[in-house]
Design a protein around this motif. Structure first.
Motif, PDB file in Angstrom:
ATOM      1  N   LEU A  62     -10.105 -18.756  53.712  1.00  0.00           N
ATOM      2  CA  LEU A  62      -8.912 -18.655  52.864  1.00  0.00           C
ATOM      3  C   LEU A  62      -7.659 -18.976  53.680  1.00  0.00           C
ATOM      4  O   LEU A  62      -7.438 -18.413  54.755  1.00  0.00           O
ATOM      5  CB  LEU A  62      -8.780 -17.226  52.332  1.00  0.00           C
ATOM      6  CG  LEU A  62      -9.299 -16.940  50.936  1.00  0.00           C
ATOM      7  CD1 LEU A  62      -9.371 -15.434  50.714  1.00  0.00           C
ATOM      8  CD2 LEU A  62      -8.435 -17.577  49.859  1.00  0.00           C
ATOM      9  N   THR A  63      -6.834 -19.863  53.134  1.00  0.00           N
ATOM     10  CA  THR A  63      -5.542 -20.195  53.734  1.00  0.00           C
ATOM     11  C   THR A  63      -4.583 -20.600  52.610  1.00  0.00           C
ATOM     12  O   THR A  63      -5.016 -21.059  51.564  1.00  0.00           O
ATOM     13  CB  THR A  63      -5.667 -21.352  54.754  1.00  0.00           C
ATOM     14  OG1 THR A  63      -4.376 -21.720  55.216  1.00  0.00           O
ATOM     15  CG2 THR A  63      -6.324 -22.586  54.167  1.00  0.00           C
ATOM     16  N   ARG A  64      -3.292 -20.427  52.872  1.00  0.00           N
ATOM     17  CA  ARG A  64      -2.311 -20.915  51.904  1.00  0.00           C
ATOM     18  C   ARG A  64      -1.916 -22.355  52.214  1.00  0.00           C
ATOM     19  O   ARG A  64      -1.192 -22.980  51.463  1.00  0.00           O
ATOM     20  CB  ARG A  64      -1.071 -20.024  51.925  1.00  0.00           C
ATOM     21  CG  ARG A  64      -1.345 -18.606  51.449  1.00  0.00           C
ATOM     22  CD  ARG A  64      -0.052 -17.821  51.268  1.00  0.00           C
ATOM     23  NE  ARG A  64      -0.341 -16.471  50.820  1.00  0.00           N
ATOM     24  CZ  ARG A  64      -0.563 -15.438  51.639  1.00  0.00           C
ATOM     25  NH1 ARG A  64      -0.526 -15.599  52.947  1.00  0.00           N
ATOM     26  NH2 ARG A  64      -0.822 -14.248  51.144  1.00  0.00           N
ATOM     27  N   ASN A  65      -2.375 -22.850  53.366  1.00  0.00           N
ATOM     28  CA  ASN A  65      -2.004 -24.194  53.810  1.00  0.00           C
ATOM     29  C   ASN A  65      -2.815 -25.251  53.042  1.00  0.00           C
ATOM     30  O   ASN A  65      -4.026 -25.363  53.235  1.00  0.00           O
ATOM     31  CB  ASN A  65      -2.283 -24.299  55.319  1.00  0.00           C
ATOM     32  CG  ASN A  65      -1.955 -25.656  55.881  1.00  0.00           C
ATOM     33  OD1 ASN A  65      -1.662 -26.596  55.137  1.00  0.00           O
ATOM     34  ND2 ASN A  65      -2.024 -25.775  57.193  1.00  0.00           N
ATOM     35  N   PRO A  66      -2.151 -26.046  52.182  1.00  0.00           N
ATOM     36  CA  PRO A  66      -2.898 -27.009  51.358  1.00  0.00           C
ATOM     37  C   PRO A  66      -3.497 -28.150  52.182  1.00  0.00           C
ATOM     38  O   PRO A  66      -4.372 -28.868  51.697  1.00  0.00           O
ATOM     39  CB  PRO A  66      -1.848 -27.538  50.374  1.00  0.00           C
ATOM     40  CG  PRO A  66      -0.529 -27.297  51.035  1.00  0.00           C
ATOM     41  CD  PRO A  66      -0.694 -26.095  51.927  1.00  0.00           C
ATOM     42  N   ASN A  67      -3.016 -28.329  53.423  1.00  0.00           N
ATOM     43  CA  ASN A  67      -3.503 -29.440  54.254  1.00  0.00           C
ATOM     44  C   ASN A  67      -4.590 -29.032  55.243  1.00  0.00           C
ATOM     45  O   ASN A  67      -5.024 -29.832  56.057  1.00  0.00           O
ATOM     46  CB  ASN A  67      -2.336 -30.051  55.044  1.00  0.00           C
ATOM     47  CG  ASN A  67      -1.234 -30.526  54.116  1.00  0.00           C
ATOM     48  OD1 ASN A  67      -1.513 -31.162  53.110  1.00  0.00           O
ATOM     49  ND2 ASN A  67      -0.010 -30.171  54.422  1.00  0.00           N
ATOM     50  N   TYR A  68      -4.995 -27.769  55.179  1.00  0.00           N
ATOM     51  CA  TYR A  68      -5.983 -27.261  56.144  1.00  0.00           C
ATOM     52  C   TYR A  68      -7.368 -27.817  55.801  1.00  0.00           C
ATOM     53  O   TYR A  68      -7.859 -27.651  54.684  1.00  0.00           O
ATOM     54  CB  TYR A  68      -5.984 -25.748  56.083  1.00  0.00           C
ATOM     55  CG  TYR A  68      -6.601 -25.043  57.268  1.00  0.00           C
ATOM     56  CD1 TYR A  68      -5.970 -25.032  58.500  1.00  0.00           C
ATOM     57  CD2 TYR A  68      -7.807 -24.357  57.145  1.00  0.00           C
ATOM     58  CE1 TYR A  68      -6.522 -24.359  59.583  1.00  0.00           C
ATOM     59  CE2 TYR A  68      -8.367 -23.674  58.219  1.00  0.00           C
ATOM     60  CZ  TYR A  68      -7.710 -23.682  59.437  1.00  0.00           C
ATOM     61  OH  TYR A  68      -8.250 -23.018  60.501  1.00  0.00           O
ATOM     62  N   VAL A  69      -7.985 -28.486  56.762  1.00  0.00           N
ATOM     63  CA  VAL A  69      -9.313 -29.068  56.555  1.00  0.00           C
ATOM     64  C   VAL A  69     -10.199 -28.628  57.716  1.00  0.00           C
ATOM     65  O   VAL A  69      -9.751 -28.587  58.863  1.00  0.00           O
ATOM     66  CB  VAL A  69      -9.238 -30.625  56.540  1.00  0.00           C
ATOM     67  CG1 VAL A  69     -10.616 -31.222  56.306  1.00  0.00           C
ATOM     68  CG2 VAL A  69      -8.265 -31.113  55.484  1.00  0.00           C
ATOM     69  N   LEU A  70     -11.445 -28.287  57.411  1.00  0.00           N
ATOM     70  CA  LEU A  70     -12.380 -27.883  58.474  1.00  0.00           C
ATOM     71  C   LEU A  70     -13.653 -28.723  58.376  1.00  0.00           C
ATOM     72  O   LEU A  70     -14.105 -29.038  57.265  1.00  0.00           O
ATOM     73  CB  LEU A  70     -12.730 -26.402  58.330  1.00  0.00           C
ATOM     74  CG  LEU A  70     -11.606 -25.420  58.643  1.00  0.00           C
ATOM     75  CD1 LEU A  70     -12.016 -24.004  58.249  1.00  0.00           C
ATOM     76  CD2 LEU A  70     -11.217 -25.467  60.119  1.00  0.00           C
ATOM     77  N   PRO A  71     -14.224 -29.050  59.535  1.00  0.00           N
ATOM     78  CA  PRO A  71     -15.433 -29.875  59.511  1.00  0.00           C
ATOM     79  C   PRO A  71     -16.679 -29.090  59.097  1.00  0.00           C
ATOM     80  O   PRO A  71     -17.666 -29.673  58.659  1.00  0.00           O
ATOM     81  CB  PRO A  71     -15.569 -30.332  60.975  1.00  0.00           C
ATOM     82  CG  PRO A  71     -14.867 -29.280  61.778  1.00  0.00           C
ATOM     83  CD  PRO A  71     -13.778 -28.730  60.909  1.00  0.00           C
ATOM     84  N   ASP A  72     -16.626 -27.754  59.269  1.00  0.00           N
ATOM     85  CA  ASP A  72     -17.859 -26.983  59.098  1.00  0.00           C
ATOM     86  C   ASP A  72     -17.749 -25.852  58.077  1.00  0.00           C
ATOM     87  O   ASP A  72     -18.625 -24.995  58.008  1.00  0.00           O
ATOM     88  CB  ASP A  72     -18.291 -26.411  60.463  1.00  0.00           C
ATOM     89  CG  ASP A  72     -17.198 -25.566  61.115  1.00  0.00           C
ATOM     90  OD1 ASP A  72     -16.125 -25.409  60.494  1.00  0.00           O
ATOM     91  OD2 ASP A  72     -17.422 -25.059  62.227  1.00  0.00           O
ATOM     92  N   ALA A  73     -16.651 -25.820  57.320  1.00  0.00           N
ATOM     93  CA  ALA A  73     -16.497 -24.730  56.349  1.00  0.00           C
ATOM     94  C   ALA A  73     -15.730 -25.221  55.133  1.00  0.00           C
ATOM     95  O   ALA A  73     -14.954 -26.179  55.212  1.00  0.00           O
ATOM     96  CB  ALA A  73     -15.753 -23.559  57.001  1.00  0.00           C
TER      97      ALA A  73
END
Ligand SMILES: NC(=O)c1ccc[n+]([C@@H]2O[C@H](COP(=O)([O-])OP(=O)(O)OC[C@H]3O[C@@H](n4cnc5c(N)ncnc54)[C@H](OP(=O)(O)O)[C@@H]3O)[C@@H](O)[C@H]2O)c1
Length: 161
Positions: A62-73
């Protein structure tokens, strides 16, 4: 079904300097056993403190950052998305403090490791009304050279919905 799982000391501390205030490998094994193959939800800070998704589990961050991307989640931005998911399957809320606070009124089951020591820290589990929770099972942790504290596991169900 929404299950909380966490470990706290006698004062409710769960974190210190973005990690756990104690070293208890047995508790990490317990966490692994309880959540293996399940869906786990954690806050962005807890994810970053671990540094990677936990294996053999669906990891949701969970994040409020709309640009947050993760390779494994999987990354989500609202509580509602998680609650929707929890109507379909079992979901484990795995912290940290902000995320426990966010879902506190929605939890159905609690799995708590009670560390019987005063370890101190900078992050506490939010205020919880224990009268609303019934201990349904308890198991003592084994104190040994690698787990040099007294601790026990408690499983709780909500008294009344
Ligand atoms: N003892 C235990 O069982 C246990 C378990 C887990 C964690 N911990 C400890 O807890 C500490 C971290 O806890 P924390 O409270 O600082 O951080 P956290 O709950 O892991 O993460 C907080 C982040 O979650 C995101 N968030 C919060 N509310 C949100 C909402 N309504 N919608 C979308 N995103 C939201 C925000 O990310 P953005 O800032 O990116 O927007 C926020 O900064 C660490 O010390 C960790 O080791 C202990």
């Amino acid at each position: 079904m929404l299950t909380f799982i966490w470990a706290q000391d006698r004062d409710g501390y769960i974190g210190k300097d973005n990690t756990m205030p104690w070293r208890l490998p047995a508790d990490l094994q317990h966490f692994k056993k309880e959540t293996d193959g399940q869906t786990i939800v954690m806050g962005r800070k807890t994810y970053e403190s671990i540094g990677k998704a936990l294996p053999n589990r669906e990891n949701i961050i969970l994040t409020r950052n709309p640009n947050y991307v993760l390779p494994d989640a999987k990354v989500v931005h609202s509580k509602e998305e998680i609650l929707e998911l929890a109507t379909e399957k079992s979901v484990f809320i795995t912290g940290g403090a902000e995320i426990y606070q966010l879902f506190l009124d929605d939890a159905d089951v609690l799995i708590v490791t009670h560390v019987e020591a005063e370890c101190g820290g900078d992050t506490r589990f939010p205020a919880i009304d224990w009268k609303k929770w019934k201990l349904i099972k308890r198991e003592d942790g084994v104190r040994d050279a690698k787990n040099d504290l007294d601790f026990w596991y408690g499983w709780y169900e909500k008294e009344a919905k």
